[in-house]
Enzyme design. Structure first.
Site, PDB file in Angstrom:
ATOM      1  N   CYS A  80       0.873  -1.185   0.000  1.00 33.16           N
ATOM      2  CA  CYS A  80       0.000   0.000   0.000  1.00 33.16           C
ATOM      3  C   CYS A  80       0.900   1.222   0.000  1.00 33.16           C
ATOM      4  O   CYS A  80       1.702   1.400   0.926  1.00 33.16           O
ATOM      5  CB  CYS A  80      -0.895  -0.021   1.234  1.00 33.16           C
ATOM      6  SG  CYS A  80      -1.860   1.489   1.496  1.00 33.16           S
ATOM      7  N   CYS A 194      -0.857   3.638  -6.386  1.00 34.74           N
ATOM      8  CA  CYS A 194      -1.724   2.954  -5.428  1.00 34.74           C
ATOM      9  C   CYS A 194      -1.833   1.531  -5.947  1.00 34.74           C
ATOM     10  O   CYS A 194      -2.057   1.331  -7.151  1.00 34.74           O
ATOM     11  CB  CYS A 194      -3.103   3.610  -5.352  1.00 34.74           C
ATOM     12  SG  CYS A 194      -4.327   2.641  -4.405  1.00 34.74           S
TER      13      CYS A 194
END
Length: 270
Positions: A80, A194
């Site tokens: 992440c 992302c």
């Protein structure tokens, strides 16, 4: 039995807010196809991109501490970008095993661009980080780096992996957020900052309507994990992997087909 062979029972732990980290696991599976896997998704905390730095600096190390205690992995990957840019140092200080982070692929993008205009698509939290400023200064000082935060794109990727059609206006808005900026017409490389976003890369490409190169950090992360686990004797065949969520178990029912395609057969709650 050698220390190396004992180590094969310890899994690789992947951590993300949802299923975005599967884009990283996909590349790791190519290099380490039989490595035991535990994938943890913090659905109770989704989305990270709208949370404060203080919230994530406290939440992520605490959750990973519990996960490491339960599953005893040999390595943790924070799959992440938002969590990595904010909490990576805190996690490394809290754990006594290797921790691999995920950072925007600004360096490879700067080597790929022909026009000198690079787009960076991430969450609101990622694009505002000083860490991104430092990467841009070091590797793309003579380039134009356009940034756009698209938190809704996370939900579009989640929908796709539930077997639903991603929301086209959300896809288009993410693309337009970069193309509409000064210099956007000349953008020839887009950084997917992302881990959810590579899951909707084909939809992003269609919305752009012209040739563009996409880059993300997943291949580099996979190579790093392979390096850090060099010498490990992996099982001859893959074990059934574990998917653990901080959310409700029944909310994962729609994801089970895609999880099983990644070898994540068991679904648990933390």
């Amino acid at each position: 039995m050698s220390a190396q062979s004992i180590a094969t029972t310890a899994p690789l732990l992947f951590f993300d807010t949802g299923v975005g980290g599967l884009s990283v696991l996909r590349e790791v599976r190519k290099l380490l196809p039989t490595a035991p896997i535990v994938y943890a998704a913090d659905y109770a905390g989704l989305p990270y991109g709208t949370k404060s730095e203080g919230e994530l600096a406290a939440r992520v190390p605490a959750l990973l501490g519990r996960l490491v205690e339960r599953y005893k992995p040999q390595l943790v990957t924070i799959a992440c970008n938002t969590a990595s840019t904010i909490a990576l140092d805190y996690v490394r200080a809290a754990l006594n095993i290797p921790v691999v982070g995920t950072v925007p692929a600004i360096k490879p993008a700067s080597l790929m661009t022909k026009t000198g205009v690079i787009g960076l698509l991430g969450t609101q939290a990622t694009i505002r980080q000083g860490y991104v400023d430092r990467l841009a200064s070091e590797f793309a000082a003579n380039k134009t780096l356009l940034r756009h935060g698209s938190p809704d794109l996370v939900y579009a990727a989640e929908a796709k992996l539930r077997g639903e059609k991603p929301d086209q206006p959300v896809i288009q808005a993410a693309v337009d957020g970069l193309l509409s900026q000064p210099g956007g017409d000349n953008m020839d490389v887009m950084i997917l900052a992302c881990t959810h976003f590579p899951l909707v890369q084909s939809e992003l490409q269609e919305a752009i309507g012209r040739d563009i190169q996409f880059v993300d950090g997943s291949k580099g992360i996979a190579r790093r994990i392979e390096h850090l686990t060099a010498g490990t004797i992996w099982p001859s065949v893959p074990d059934n992997g574990i998917f653990v969520t901080t959310g409700q178990l029944d909310e994962m029912d729609a994801y089970r087909p895609v999880l099983q395609s990644f070898g994540l057969e068991h679904v648990e709650t933390l």
